[in-house]
Design an enzyme around this catalytic site. Structure first.
Site, PDB file in Angstrom:
ATOM      1  N   LYS A  76     -31.119  -3.606   0.752  1.00  0.00           N
ATOM      2  CA  LYS A  76     -32.052  -4.598   0.222  1.00  0.00           C
ATOM      3  C   LYS A  76     -33.326  -3.937  -0.283  1.00  0.00           C
ATOM      4  CE  LYS A  76     -32.614  -8.714   2.310  1.00  0.00           C
ATOM      5  NZ  LYS A  76     -32.469  -9.783   1.299  1.00  0.00           N
TER       6      LYS A  76
ATOM      7  N   ARG B  92     -37.440  -9.157   7.057  1.00  0.00           N
ATOM      8  CA  ARG B  92     -35.969  -9.141   7.028  1.00  0.00           C
ATOM      9  C   ARG B  92     -35.443  -7.744   7.331  1.00  0.00           C
ATOM     10  NH1 ARG B  92     -36.674 -12.652   2.330  1.00  0.00           N
ATOM     11  NH2 ARG B  92     -35.450 -14.576   2.585  1.00  0.00           N
TER      12      ARG B  92
ATOM     13  N   GLY C  87     -25.762 -11.489   8.317  1.00  0.00           N
ATOM     14  CA  GLY C  87     -25.970 -12.395   9.440  1.00  0.00           C
ATOM     15  C   GLY C  87     -25.985 -11.738  10.807  1.00  0.00           C
TER      16      GLY C  87
ATOM     17  N   MET D 243     -28.134  -9.265  11.907  1.00  0.00           N
ATOM     18  CA  MET D 243     -29.470  -8.948  12.443  1.00  0.00           C
ATOM     19  C   MET D 243     -30.433 -10.103  12.150  1.00  0.00           C
ATOM     20  SD  MET D 243     -29.734  -4.846  11.793  1.00  0.00           S
ATOM     21  CE  MET D 243     -29.244  -4.891  10.096  1.00  0.00           C
TER      22      MET D 243
ATOM     23  N   ARG E  13     -27.695 -10.102  -7.954  1.00  0.00           N
ATOM     24  CA  ARG E  13     -26.537  -9.372  -7.427  1.00  0.00           C
ATOM     25  C   ARG E  13     -25.370  -9.587  -8.378  1.00  0.00           C
ATOM     26  NH1 ARG E  13     -25.838 -13.422  -2.227  1.00  0.00           N
ATOM     27  NH2 ARG E  13     -25.741 -15.309  -3.471  1.00  0.00           N
TER      28      ARG E  13
ATOM     29  N   HIS F  56      12.203 -15.215   4.964  1.00  0.00           N
ATOM     30  CA  HIS F  56      13.112 -15.549   3.871  1.00  0.00           C
ATOM     31  C   HIS F  56      12.417 -16.435   2.837  1.00  0.00           C
ATOM     32  CE1 HIS F  56      16.275 -18.014   1.937  1.00  0.00           C
ATOM     33  NE2 HIS F  56      16.893 -16.843   1.877  1.00  0.00           N
TER      34      HIS F  56
ATOM     35  N   ARG G  14      19.420  -7.709  -5.433  1.00  0.00           N
ATOM     36  CA  ARG G  14      20.121  -7.996  -4.171  1.00  0.00           C
ATOM     37  C   ARG G  14      21.403  -8.744  -4.500  1.00  0.00           C
ATOM     38  NH1 ARG G  14      15.358 -10.334  -4.298  1.00  0.00           N
ATOM     39  NH2 ARG G  14      13.539  -9.357  -3.327  1.00  0.00           N
TER      40      ARG G  14
ATOM     41  N   ARG H  19      21.729  -2.989  -5.339  1.00  0.00           N
ATOM     42  CA  ARG H  19      21.984  -2.646  -3.939  1.00  0.00           C
ATOM     43  C   ARG H  19      23.307  -3.264  -3.517  1.00  0.00           C
ATOM     44  NH1 ARG H  19      17.760  -4.855   0.398  1.00  0.00           N
ATOM     45  NH2 ARG H  19      18.774  -6.818  -0.107  1.00  0.00           N
TER      46      ARG H  19
ATOM     47  N   GLU I  13      14.725   2.903   4.680  1.00  0.00           N
ATOM     48  CA  GLU I  13      14.122   1.759   5.363  1.00  0.00           C
ATOM     49  C   GLU I  13      14.280   1.868   6.872  1.00  0.00           C
ATOM     50  OE1 GLU I  13      16.172  -1.808   4.017  1.00  0.00           O
ATOM     51  OE2 GLU I  13      18.017  -0.705   3.742  1.00  0.00           O
TER      52      GLU I  13
ATOM     53  N   SER J  66      14.625   4.718  -2.432  1.00  0.00           N
ATOM     54  CA  SER J  66      13.784   3.545  -2.634  1.00  0.00           C
ATOM     55  C   SER J  66      13.359   3.049  -1.256  1.00  0.00           C
ATOM     56  CB  SER J  66      14.548   2.465  -3.385  1.00  0.00           C
ATOM     57  OG  SER J  66      13.734   1.322  -3.518  1.00  0.00           O
TER      58      SER J  66
ATOM     59  N   THR K  68      10.232  -1.226   2.541  1.00  0.00           N
ATOM     60  CA  THR K  68       9.161  -1.264   3.542  1.00  0.00           C
ATOM     61  C   THR K  68       9.195  -2.521   4.400  1.00  0.00           C
ATOM     62  OG1 THR K  68       7.742  -2.017   1.750  1.00  0.00           O
ATOM     63  CG2 THR K  68       7.584   0.297   2.380  1.00  0.00           C
ATOM     64  N   ASN K  69       9.954  -3.534   3.985  1.00  0.00           N
ATOM     65  CA  ASN K  69      10.075  -4.688   4.893  1.00  0.00           C
ATOM     66  C   ASN K  69      10.790  -4.247   6.162  1.00  0.00           C
ATOM     67  OD1 ASN K  69       9.150  -6.051   2.707  1.00  0.00           O
ATOM     68  ND2 ASN K  69      10.972  -7.308   2.394  1.00  0.00           N
ATOM     69  N   ASP K  70      11.972  -3.678   5.977  1.00  0.00           N
ATOM     70  CA  ASP K  70      12.721  -3.257   7.159  1.00  0.00           C
ATOM     71  C   ASP K  70      12.009  -2.120   7.872  1.00  0.00           C
ATOM     72  OD1 ASP K  70      15.079  -4.584   8.096  1.00  0.00           O
ATOM     73  OD2 ASP K  70      15.881  -4.339   6.082  1.00  0.00           O
TER      74      ASP K  70
ATOM     75  N   CYS L 283      10.764  -0.738  -2.956  1.00  0.00           N
ATOM     76  CA  CYS L 283      11.224  -2.056  -3.389  1.00  0.00           C
ATOM     77  C   CYS L 283      10.958  -3.111  -2.336  1.00  0.00           C
ATOM     78  CB  CYS L 283      12.702  -2.020  -3.761  1.00  0.00           C
ATOM     79  SG  CYS L 283      13.775  -1.647  -2.378  1.00  0.00           S
TER      80      CYS L 283
ATOM     81  N   TYR M  46       7.646   5.140  -8.943  1.00  0.00           N
ATOM     82  CA  TYR M  46       7.431   3.749  -9.372  1.00  0.00           C
ATOM     83  C   TYR M  46       7.298   2.835  -8.159  1.00  0.00           C
ATOM     84  CZ  TYR M  46      12.215   2.824  -8.001  1.00  0.00           C
ATOM     85  OH  TYR M  46      13.342   2.681  -7.254  1.00  0.00           O
TER      86      TYR M  46
END
Lengths: 913, 913
Positions: B30, B100, B109, B111, B344, B462, B583, B639, B771, B790, B793-795, B857, B877
């Site tokens: 500030k 301030r 918020g 201080m 700002r 899902h 899929r 796949r 995976e 590939s 990353t979910n599994d 993927c 990619y």
């Protein structure tokens, strides 16, 4: 000066050998062994070895051989003739030879062999005369043509087999041995016709030609598809090549002055130091094994052939001393002359292995470390569990085979529910509990049963883990059986087994048998139970000696997984130096506790939960007190609640059916709808990856509070009584340091409060399971909040592979069949994958906390190869089920002998002792 | 020579400032900003900053301050008085100040702040006179005492609030603003009594005393528990300290020559370059925001205060140029004098962000790379989905909040089953499909519905994955709703929502509203669909420009996950350079295929399975042909079958209930028993860790064979037609190299056979998902059998954390609440754990195969932070759902700008273009 000719052929015979036992690279295992025996002065039929270099030359030169080879072979043949007093191709004094492969590493059955080489139309008659057995001579010739035709000339086996079987039909006989000489003559004619027709040559009559062709065929067999695949699977390099062994054949069926036999230098069943074996006069080797004639005990040979007997004792004694282990040997006496055909290390039972190892140390033959390496850790298991009476065993029908999940032998009536098991066992009946799979509700039935058989599940399924923990015989994943609970029966193929029928299961092999096979209890356990005096049990004495040496040598501690004081007591008797895992939840399944646990789960408010938890507190405190007391001040790791809550409630699908039926007026509801609603709320698609472990403790901190309070109150009580106590509180399923931090803060707060209240000094530790892959990867962060790590390799294997231990049985079996896996990763730690993750975890953890206590409490803690891995990985201890403690001790000792630790991570556990 | 006094106080005012904008370390954010503005010649109320060094001195010296400080403060105060033409403590010309905090990093918020400092019993009357508003003056004094009492004297807020609310009751008014001057006088008296009673001092009347005490309180607030926790969570070091800013207060309510307002330099909603804002004459800042009086448009200021308006335009123009971005500013006119209170960076909508960025490049204000950094990738999303009418939106009641799983806005009638959704939508009705959780059976209903709402599941459940794939609005894991399918309603607290009631769901916020809120469709999609001409859409033009720049800058390729030709088409329009994941199983759920799939699963022999597979072959081939065609020769990764087979069969528990009821004569069996038997056989306790992925292909090789044949036949057909095609066959769920080897051998065999048959040249690649954690750990082995990796990353997140994505929603929400997790790892890639595993996988793989193609993927492929991680990790990619392609493009460009790659892993994908 003439250039020295390269040496391709190594002769052995008449007490002299060109080669040595160490020259396995050049002569192969068999060739080197024959040279060694010959050099020791053991009478071995003379022969020679063509080196592996020749094999490589053969492949490098388009299947041509070095020019000097045949000359060297011919010289060696002359030496054989001299040694054996016979002549190759001389029909009046016929020398026959065998041609066998022999690579550096044994490749049993993968390459080719030709026997009886040297026979032809003329010499077969000479052999007939010499042996006085024309049938035998003709049969030998028939076999030679057949073998040569198939192996050397690559004629389809079937062509010969067909002629043989047609002849048997014609003669109306069933066995080859029933064919007359005339029939054999006809067969030989027909065999030779086949050779002519298929190989476009006359069957070679020149013995040296026979030899050359056979030699080349054996070299070629190094690269047959079978052998190539075998080398690939066993990681044997392709460029080693095979040697070829050509050796004189000897015959034990040359009349009453000839004999043949097999034997052991010590009793392979009991380990006793007695000469042991069988023989037959005027017989061939096969006759002893085939059981057509009943062989004599080898001790009778002393009377029948005293000189030979004496010589045999001397030779075998020398061989045992030379090889420093029990020898399993074969011999033949040809016309009063003894020949040793083979000697090798003798296989033995578990107890024999221990006894022989201990005895040999006492005899000064080997040292203690060698003795420890002589016993397969799994063999110890045989001593700790009941076994089927070995004579009776094989008279019963094996109807199915599952996974041998927990060793031992059990017989009993079939029951299908845990309650039935309890009722029957209370009546004094022995039962086998047969279930599709077991769950924590079944514990009381598993306790009551003699053994457990399940249709599903792998080596770390619930049944398997609990079975091993209880030392209860258990066969799991027996996919061949289909259980029909309603009809109270199970089917295996066409066989139907009803409730109350007797079955027997073998936890060492996974076999399931119909009927009741008598069993013998473990002598060691009977000593522990005070039923047999320690001094009166030889088994126990030998076991104790070996264990003592193992404890001296090993570098890591051994703890046990035990949930109740009784298990802790057994573990302590076996030498456990602490409890590596107490699963608190197992205590909640007892009939007096389950309702309280359910009350806690069904409560809708924290207040309601706390009320039920207050009741559980008193029960848990009592359990922990008992556990600490049994362990006499050794560390006791207690894990906070781990399984998902729905495991403590009735099954969802059962409730759904009940509620649906009840709504149609068939049953009473009895509040089932409310329970179903809660079960629905708790239902998870993948409970193994769901709301369990520390996730419970975080969402319901009051559960962790209660458990820590129970642990520390129990410890304080013991401390007040002046007893030593060392609790270690373990938080399960941590994947992120903040999870551990959260639980640690709760635990420390409650522990400090409690210790203050009791006004005693109690040391305690707080640590975590490392079982989530992420935990290993971030172990440097996690170590900052942990005083110890304990690897939960069951879950780590599940998550590292993405295999549910409950479901993977089906496809892992196929993976093993298809050689995708060499071993079930739930049984033996997958060192190449999960092991890497563990090493990352250990290294990360120790990097920030040098003295971090690291152990393993997964089921792998009792698997010998895995124990050795844990030793090498630098762990402080392994923890396994109580009955595996001796196995782990021995494996740990072997690990220390095989790869002593470089960095001196001191074994804290042992020091404390 | 005298030693120079250390400088503790930095003055700013009247166009001159001691400090600079860069001095954030010393002056805080500030203070540095105020100095910067002042130096720019912007009229800012004068003030001074006490440095962070003083704060550190304060803590290092037991809360004592440097001796020279007060002298410097007093000098600075005099400068303020001079600049403002007022005097501190002078009741006739009163200077009030604010005190301030201001640290280097914003800690909003955390201080303390004190306003209106300088008022006392005497000067309050002067202020009343000057402003002509006694009520205002008294209220200011009342607020000052309250703030000072709480912040400086640490008196409980409640003490003051109670007095205030008692007074309101007494006066029978509801709002503070309704209190009369008399009432306020009484309150002030009572407040002072509280101060006396609690703080044991009289309320200080000396303004300098007030200032000293407030300053020290602000320093102290640096270490209040709130601030400490905030720093810990945001990793802000504790030793930075805070500065203290003391600044003259100005008042816009000094009469008709005074005013106050707020504004933006460009329209924050549309991005248009127009001056934008509101103001009020004779008012305080709060009044503009509070909406008590209706403010004027800022353009009216031109007429009302032409000089001030001109000055304001000049100043804000200068500020925009200086800060090179849209400014959001506050100003006050005190007696015809303009003061800028704050400026700002202005927040803006998604479209505004794009338009402003693009316009500024055209204006030469910023360059393209800066423009790309100015748009939050998530903002692009707003352009691609329907949105609620922004005016209507806030008039509807929010009844619950779930996870915002797939963006957009949807309204419709509630239906509870997929079939109902189809029936209603065929009638032309818009529906929202409400389910506890969705499963592949529901796909047709999800397609038919406007949006999907589920009670369970996380960001990769899902419903969420499929919703995003379809570009369908979706809110999941809305735990507050309880669905009663039988009664066809759901409950949220006391609210009951029946079937056919209208609800609206917001996929950007996760909110669920009662009623039907009007929506606006996405302009961009309308252009794609040909409904609007490209040239006529400004939105589209700006979007296209930004995307073009992003594509120029990014270093990694962008592909899309698409299962059907329609999705592929959308992806291609968005600029996808290939399909990263098709899929295949999603094709099997279509109504004409499911029965064939079930036929295959129920077949008991390989022959039976092959018969059904032959039918599927034709269907799959057609699908793949369409997909390849849409992608015009770009790579398409297909796949092989991944989900467990039971997903294609009816639910086990439903069957159990049906069979149980049927047996009691209530229903017909219709072969349900047979299906149940098969379902039982396939039932798994943890299907996520069960018989799926390549495990299916290994146990049923005929499935892999059929799929590879369909892929290669489709490719050959296209090749014959002269089209380009590049299929990549991907084996899922590989954990061990031998699994991949097994499947690869099958695939190569079938592919070569097929290509030979078609007599065309077709290139194809075979690779694997990474995976399973073990796959990453052993990627060096796996790379030897793979042409590409590939990352799934979910599994990998599921298994790496041990979290089931279907079940973890419940406790992850709690983890976020308890700050155990900063983010949901299913939403944003966990770089600290799963990211490590990925990096191990990439490094291991590339070590043995330098040019290994590596992509992602998993759902994270569309999350901006995760895309940046993938860029840094060296991937080739990312692949994401079609509607996330532009988001990923921008994120990839930002990643490339933030950390350009050192090693030149060339972007193969882009080169191919």
């Amino acid at each position: 000066m003439a250039i020295k000719e390269p040496k391709y052929v190594y002769f052995f015979g008449s007490g002299k050998a060109d080669g040595k036992g160490k020259m396995k690279d050049l002569l192969g295992g068999k060739g080197a062994g024959l040279a060694e025996m010959t050099s020791l002065g053991v009478p071995v039929p003379a022969g020679f070895t063509i080196t592996t270099e020749v094999c490589n030359y053969f492949y490098q030169h388009k299947r041509k051989l070095p020019p000097q080879l045949n000359g060297q072979i011919k010289k060696a043949l002359v030496k054989i003739e001299k040694s054996m007093g016979k002549k190759f191709g001389d029909k009046n004094n016929l020398l026959l030879v065998s041609v066998r492969s022999g690579a550096k590493f044994s490749m049993p059955g993968m390459m080719d062999t030709v026997l009886n080489l040297g026979l032809n139309d003329e010499s077969v008659e000479g052999l007939a005369q010499k042996t006085g057995n024309r049938r035998f001579a003709l049969d030998s010739y028939r076999r030679f043509i057949q073998m040569f035709g198939n192996v050397v000339l690559e004629i389809d086996k079937e062509m010969f087999e067909e002629i043989l079987s047609d002849k048997k039909k014609e003669c109306e006989v069933k066995l080859d041995t029933q064919l007359t000489a005339e029939a054999l003559e006809d067969i030989i004619l027909k065999f030779k016709k086949v050779v002519k027709q298929k190989a476009k040559i006359n069957f070679p009559q020149d013995p040296f030609k026979q030899l050359e062709m056979s030699r080349d065929a054996v070299f070629s067999s190094w690269n047959n598809p079978r052998a190539k695949t075998y080398r690939k699977l066993n990681k044997i390099p392709d460029d080693l090549g095979t040697a070829v062994n050509i050796q004189a054949m000897v015959f034990g069926n040359m009349g009453e002055t000839s004999a043949t036999g097999v034997g052991f230098t010590r009793n392979p069943s009991t380990g006793e130091k007695v000469f042991y074996g069988e023989y037959l006069i005027n017989a061939q080797g096969e006759d002893v094994v085939a059981g057509v004639r009943t062989p004599h005990s080898i001790n009778d040979l002393e009377k029948q052939m005293p000189k030979i007997y004496k010589q045999l004792r001397q030779i075998t004694g020398k061989l045992e001393k030379h090889y420093r282990d029990v020898q399993d040997f074969e011999f033949t006496v040809e016309d009063n002359k003894l020949f040793m055909l083979q000697t090798r290390i003798g296989k033995r039972t578990g107890f024999a292995a221990i006894r022989i190892a201990v005895d040999m140390v006492r005899e000064g033959l080997i040292n203690k470390r060698e003795a420890l390496m002589r016993v397969d850790p799994e063999q110890i298991n045989q001593l700790l569990h009941p076994m089927f009476d070995s004579k009776e065993r094989f008279t019963y029908k094996v109807i199915a085979k599952g996974l041998a999940a927990s060793p031992g032998a059990a017989s009993g009536k079939v029951v299908f529910t845990a309650d039935e098991a309890v009722v029957s066992s209370e009546k004094g009946e022995k039962v086998i509990l047969v279930r599709t799979e077991t769950c924590p509700d079944d514990i009381h039935g598993m306790h009551a049963a003699q053994g457990i058989l399940t249709a599903r599940g792998g080596m770390t399924s619930h049944a398997a883990v609990v079975g091993r923990g209880m030392g209860k015989t258990c066969v799991v994943g027996c996919g061949a059986i289909t259980i029909n609970e309603q009809q109270e029966c199970f089917n295996v193929g066409d066989t139907k087994v009803n409730k109350d029928d007797f079955i027997s299961i073998d936890g060492n092999t996974g076999q399931v048998m119909l009927g009741k096979i008598p069993t013998q209890p473990s002598e060691i356990l009977q000593v522990f139970q005070g039923k047999i005096q320690e001094k009166k049990s030889k088994v126990f004495q030998y076991f104790k000696s070996l264990m003592k040496w193992a404890n001296e040598v090993r570098e890591i501690g051994i703890r046990a997984n035990a949930d109740i004081p009784l298990d802790a007591k057994v573990a302590f008797q076996f030498g456990a130096e602490g409890i590596g895992l107490c699963r608190t939840e197992h205590m909640f399944f007892a009939s007096d506790r389950l309702p309280v646990m359910q009350e806690m789960i069904l409560a809708e408010t924290e207040e309601g939960r706390r009320k039920a938890l207050d009741k559980l507190l008193l029960m848990q405190k009592k359990d922990f007190y008992g556990l600490f007391k049994e362990m006499k001040g050794h560390p006791v790791i207690i894990r906070t609640l781990d399984p998902p809550l729905h495991e403590f409630l009735p099954k969802r699908e059962d409730l759904m059916v009940e509620v649906a039926l009840a709504k149609r007026g068939k049953h009473k509801l009895n509040g089932k709808e409310k329970i179903l609603a809660r079960v629905e709320k708790l239902h998870e698609l993948n409970p193994m990856l769901g709301h369990r472990g520390c996730r419970l403790g975080i969402t319901y901190p009051e559960i962790t509070e209660m458990q820590v309070r129970a642990i520390i109150e129990a410890a304080c009580k013991l401390a007040k009584e002046g007893k030593k106590v060392l609790p270690e509180i373990m938080i399960p399923l941590v994947g992120h340091v903040n999870e551990l931090k959260n639980q640690r803060e709760i635990a420390v707060k409650i522990a400090e409060e409690t210790i203050k209240k009791y006004k005693v000094k109690v040391k305690y530790m707080i640590g975590t399971m490392i079982e989530i892959p992420r935990a290993a990867l971030t172990a440097d962060e996690i170590a900052q909040e942990a005083e110890f790590f304990s690897f939960g390799t069951n879950d780590m294997t599940q998550m590292g592979f993405g295999f549910s231990r409950d479901d993977a049985g089906a496809f892992i079996a196929q993976y093993l069949d298809k050689k995708i896996f060499a071993e079930d990763p739930f049984q033996t730690l997958d060192q190449g994958g999960i092991g890497k993750l563990m090493q990352i975890g250990i290294d990360n953890g120790r990097r920030v906390k040098k003295n971090l206590e690291v152990g393993i409490c997964g089921e792998h803690g009792g698997d010998p190869e895995s124990v050795k891995f844990c030793h090498r990985a630098g762990m402080n201890y392994v923890s396994c089920s109580p009955y595996r403690v001796p196995v782990a001790c021995l494996a740990a000792a072997q690990g220390a002998i095989e790869s002593p630790r470089k960095s001196a991570i001191k074994n804290k556990e042992k020091k404390k002792k």
